[in-house]
Design a protein around this motif. Structure first.
Motif, PDB file in Angstrom:
ATOM      1  N   GLY A 143       0.820  -1.191   0.000  1.00 39.00           N
ATOM      2  CA  GLY A 143       0.000   0.000   0.000  1.00 39.00           C
ATOM      3  C   GLY A 143       0.861   1.252   0.000  1.00 39.00           C
ATOM      4  N   SER A 144       0.218   2.406   0.195  1.00 38.16           N
ATOM      5  CA  SER A 144       0.950   3.670   0.200  1.00 38.16           C
ATOM      6  C   SER A 144       0.551   4.474   1.437  1.00 38.16           C
ATOM      7  N   PHE A 145       1.311   5.510   1.734  1.00 36.85           N
ATOM      8  CA  PHE A 145       1.017   6.372   2.867  1.00 36.85           C
ATOM      9  C   PHE A 145       0.044   7.495   2.513  1.00 36.85           C
ATOM     10  N   GLY A 146      -0.259   7.653   1.237  1.00 34.00           N
ATOM     11  CA  GLY A 146      -1.089   8.776   0.831  1.00 34.00           C
ATOM     12  C   GLY A 146      -0.287  10.065   0.904  1.00 34.00           C
ATOM     13  N   VAL A 147      -0.866  11.133   1.504  1.00 36.63           N
ATOM     14  CA  VAL A 147      -0.157  12.411   1.633  1.00 36.63           C
ATOM     15  C   VAL A 147       0.292  12.608   3.072  1.00 36.63           C
ATOM     16  N   LEU A 148       1.247  13.497   3.256  1.00 32.33           N
ATOM     17  CA  LEU A 148       1.725  13.807   4.602  1.00 32.33           C
ATOM     18  C   LEU A 148       0.691  14.637   5.355  1.00 32.33           C
ATOM     19  N   ASP A 149       0.620  14.442   6.673  1.00 38.72           N
ATOM     20  CA  ASP A 149      -0.320  15.193   7.513  1.00 38.72           C
ATOM     21  C   ASP A 149       0.224  16.596   7.815  1.00 38.72           C
ATOM     22  N   ASP A 150      -0.723  17.487   8.083  1.00 37.36           N
ATOM     23  CA  ASP A 150      -0.325  18.828   8.512  1.00 37.36           C
ATOM     24  C   ASP A 150       0.357  18.760   9.883  1.00 37.36           C
ATOM     25  N   VAL A 151       1.317  19.630  10.070  1.00 37.77           N
ATOM     26  CA  VAL A 151       1.968  19.764  11.374  1.00 37.77           C
ATOM     27  C   VAL A 151       1.363  20.988  12.074  1.00 37.77           C
ATOM     28  N   ASP A 256     -13.031   3.021 -21.190  1.00 36.94           N
ATOM     29  CA  ASP A 256     -12.253   1.921 -20.591  1.00 36.94           C
ATOM     30  C   ASP A 256     -10.965   2.466 -19.972  1.00 36.94           C
ATOM     31  N   ARG A 257     -10.336   3.371 -20.673  1.00 38.20           N
ATOM     32  CA  ARG A 257      -9.087   3.980 -20.189  1.00 38.20           C
ATOM     33  C   ARG A 257      -9.301   4.680 -18.859  1.00 38.20           C
ATOM     34  N   VAL A 258     -10.411   5.361 -18.735  1.00 41.28           N
ATOM     35  CA  VAL A 258     -10.722   6.085 -17.500  1.00 41.28           C
ATOM     36  C   VAL A 258     -10.912   5.112 -16.334  1.00 41.28           C
ATOM     37  N   VAL A 259     -11.571   3.991 -16.590  1.00 38.17           N
ATOM     38  CA  VAL A 259     -11.783   2.988 -15.544  1.00 38.17           C
ATOM     39  C   VAL A 259     -10.446   2.505 -14.993  1.00 38.17           C
ATOM     40  N   MET A 260      -9.497   2.216 -15.867  1.00 39.10           N
ATOM     41  CA  MET A 260      -8.192   1.758 -15.402  1.00 39.10           C
ATOM     42  C   MET A 260      -7.468   2.838 -14.612  1.00 39.10           C
ATOM     43  N   ALA A 261      -7.517   4.060 -15.081  1.00 41.19           N
ATOM     44  CA  ALA A 261      -6.783   5.153 -14.423  1.00 41.19           C
ATOM     45  C   ALA A 261      -7.305   5.446 -13.025  1.00 41.19           C
ATOM     46  N   GLN A 262      -8.560   5.094 -12.760  1.00 42.37           N
ATOM     47  CA  GLN A 262      -9.162   5.401 -11.456  1.00 42.37           C
ATOM     48  C   GLN A 262      -8.875   4.347 -10.391  1.00 42.37           C
ATOM     49  N   GLN A 263      -8.137   3.315 -10.735  1.00 42.83           N
ATOM     50  CA  GLN A 263      -7.791   2.303  -9.742  1.00 42.83           C
ATOM     51  C   GLN A 263      -6.868   2.890  -8.674  1.00 42.83           C
ATOM     52  N   LYS A 264      -7.065   2.441  -7.421  1.00 44.57           N
ATOM     53  CA  LYS A 264      -6.208   2.887  -6.324  1.00 44.57           C
ATOM     54  C   LYS A 264      -5.354   1.736  -5.811  1.00 44.57           C
ATOM     55  N   ASP A 265      -4.312   2.088  -5.074  1.00 42.40           N
ATOM     56  CA  ASP A 265      -3.419   1.079  -4.523  1.00 42.40           C
ATOM     57  C   ASP A 265      -4.135   0.278  -3.430  1.00 42.40           C
ATOM     58  N   PRO A 266      -3.528  -0.819  -2.930  1.00 43.37           N
ATOM     59  CA  PRO A 266      -4.208  -1.677  -1.953  1.00 43.37           C
ATOM     60  C   PRO A 266      -4.712  -0.959  -0.705  1.00 43.37           C
ATOM     61  N   SER A 267      -4.045   0.109  -0.304  1.00 44.38           N
ATOM     62  CA  SER A 267      -4.487   0.827   0.895  1.00 44.38           C
ATOM     63  C   SER A 267      -5.575   1.843   0.591  1.00 44.38           C
ATOM     64  N   GLY A 268      -5.857   2.070  -0.695  1.00 48.76           N
ATOM     65  CA  GLY A 268      -6.893   3.018  -1.081  1.00 48.76           C
ATOM     66  C   GLY A 268      -6.503   4.469  -0.927  1.00 48.76           C
ATOM     67  N   ASN A 269      -5.210   4.749  -0.750  1.00 45.81           N
ATOM     68  CA  ASN A 269      -4.758   6.123  -0.516  1.00 45.81           C
ATOM     69  C   ASN A 269      -4.365   6.869  -1.780  1.00 45.81           C
ATOM     70  N   GLU A 270      -4.016   6.144  -2.814  1.00 42.34           N
ATOM     71  CA  GLU A 270      -3.376   6.797  -3.946  1.00 42.34           C
ATOM     72  C   GLU A 270      -3.867   6.209  -5.257  1.00 42.34           C
ATOM     73  N   PHE A 271      -4.137   7.072  -6.239  1.00 40.48           N
ATOM     74  CA  PHE A 271      -4.466   6.598  -7.583  1.00 40.48           C
ATOM     75  C   PHE A 271      -3.208   6.008  -8.231  1.00 40.48           C
ATOM     76  N   ILE A 272      -3.342   4.838  -8.809  1.00 40.17           N
ATOM     77  CA  ILE A 272      -2.201   4.225  -9.502  1.00 40.17           C
ATOM     78  C   ILE A 272      -1.968   4.896 -10.847  1.00 40.17           C
ATOM     79  N   ASP A 273      -3.062   5.345 -11.466  1.00 39.43           N
ATOM     80  CA  ASP A 273      -2.978   6.099 -12.715  1.00 39.43           C
ATOM     81  C   ASP A 273      -2.300   5.306 -13.821  1.00 39.43           C
ATOM     82  N   LEU A 274      -2.693   4.045 -13.961  1.00 39.87           N
ATOM     83  CA  LEU A 274      -2.153   3.218 -15.041  1.00 39.87           C
ATOM     84  C   LEU A 274      -2.831   3.567 -16.362  1.00 39.87           C
TER      85      LEU A 274
END
Length: 389
Positions: A143-151, A256-274
């Motif tokens: 998975g991924s960490f997504g974005v960094l949190d605000d400090v 079809d291309r749009v469907v693939m691009a909208q897939q997210k990584d296993p953690s659901g934090n980040e678009f894979i953008d394939l």
């Protein structure tokens, strides 16, 4: 009486290479073997098909030469005895006779040549991998960490949980058959046996993988094999189906291309953008697919020249008679993200293996041709399907 002739390793290697080259020349498949060598079928060293001094020898001549090189007087032997003695003669630590090794050398090269030259398509949209043994091997996607949190103003930096990943497994099995050359064929000096057996079995080994991949893809009405969760590989829960079925068109492929691009990584934090790179379709749709992929303008826009938004989207279009109907599959580049993997046993490599033994079921010599491999659908995010219309 006769004296023993000492055969050095260098002389033995030269003999095996030269006689094998001549058998390949006699088989009529030298050009195919040379083409396969250019594709790397025999490794970086290539192959040498100059028979040298062994040119013009019959199988009986080769059998006699093998015996006499080992100190056996074969001048008065009948052809039947000649081949029987040549196939069974072993010297020292050798596990096979010289004559059997000569035949195996030629047979193996013809087999690998036919295997390399067989037109297959699975390599164009599947990844090729290896496993160390026959146990299930894991393939992981993290998975991924997504974005960094605000400090905050206090400067406190929060802990970030390590994201979960995914694991799929791939296992290999063995496919194989036995091929035999009878003593009758040897006595008759029937070189056609090499053409009929070696080349056909080389082609059969290659087509075994080809058919296996498409057989898996055709399962569940074209939605692929059932996964551990009980659903097919292509399923709404995996977001790899374009639920709006459409014919082969610029608009349909773009959706079809749009469907693939909208897939997210296993953690659901980040678009894979394939992005899709290979289109796999039934043979009847190949012509239209290539027109759409190459056209400058949208082929379905009749009122004005609308630019083709998916022009050149696919680097490769695989149209095959092993698929029927209108369903299409869009695959990402397998070097970037592979939906399907074909794995081979590491120690055997991706080529069929040839094992030899003296024939028992037949009066002659037998070879066992085996191929160790497995097919697994490993990443649903790297492919999209559309039922078409």
């Amino acid at each position: 009486m006769y004296s023993h002739i000492e055969v050095t390793d260098d002389a033995q290697d030269k003999f095996i290479r030269g006689t094998g080259a001549w058998l390949i020349r006699r088989s009529g498949h030298a050009s195919e073997v040379e083409r396969a060598a250019k594709l790397g079928a025999y490794g970086s060293a290539g192959i040498e098909l100059d028979p040298g001094e062994f040119r013009g020898m019959t199988l009986a001549d080769l059998a006699r030469e093998c015996l006499e090189r080992r100190g056996v007087d074969a001048r008065r032997m009948q052809r039947s005895e000649l081949f029987s003695r040549a196939l069974n003669l072993r010297t020292g630590y050798q596990t096979s006779s010289d004559f059997a090794l000569v035949l195996e050398n030629a047979l193996h090269k013809l087999l690998l040549g036919a295997y390399a030259l067989t037109a297959d398509t699975w390599k164009r949209f599947c990844r090729q991998g290896t496993v160390k043994d026959f146990r299930a091997s894991g393939r992981y996607r993290t998975g991924s960490f997504g974005v960094l949190d605000d400090v905050g103003e206090s400067g406190e930096i929060k802990n970030k949980a390590i994201p979960d990943g995914e694991k799929v497994e791939i296992s290999i099995g063995t496919k194989g058959n036995i091929i035999s050359i009878s003593r009758v064929a040897l006595i008759n000096d029937d070189m056609g046996v090499f053409q009929d057996l070696a080349t056909k079995f080389g082609r059969a080994a290659a087509l075994t993988i080809e058919e296996h991949v498409y057989r898996e893809l055709r399962k569940n009405s074209g939605l692929g094999p059932t996964q551990p969760d009980g659903n097919p590989f292509f399923h709404a829960s995996r977001s790899n189906i374009n639920a709006t079925s459409s014919g082969l068109s610029v608009a349909g492929i773009n959706a079809d291309r749009v469907v693939m691009a909208q897939q997210k990584d296993p953690s659901g934090n980040e678009f894979i953008d394939l992005r899709p790179a290979v289109l796999v379709i039934p043979i009847g749709l190949g012509g239209d697919a290539r027109v759409i992929n190459d056209a400058q303008y949208d082929t379905t826009a009749n009122t004005f020249q609308k630019p083709n938004s998916v022009r050149g989207l696919f680097r490769d279009i695989v149209d095959t008679p092993r698929l029927e109907g209108t369903r299409r599959y869009l695959f990402a580049d397998p070097n970037i993200a592979a939906a399907i993997e074909v794995a081979f046993l590491e120690e055997s490599g991706s080529e069929p293996r040839l094992d030899m033994r003296k024939g028992f079921e037949v009066d002659g010599i037998s070879w066992r041709v085996v191929l160790d491999y497995g097919v697994a659908f490993i990443d649903h995010r790297a492919a999209v399907t559309n039922a078409g219309a």
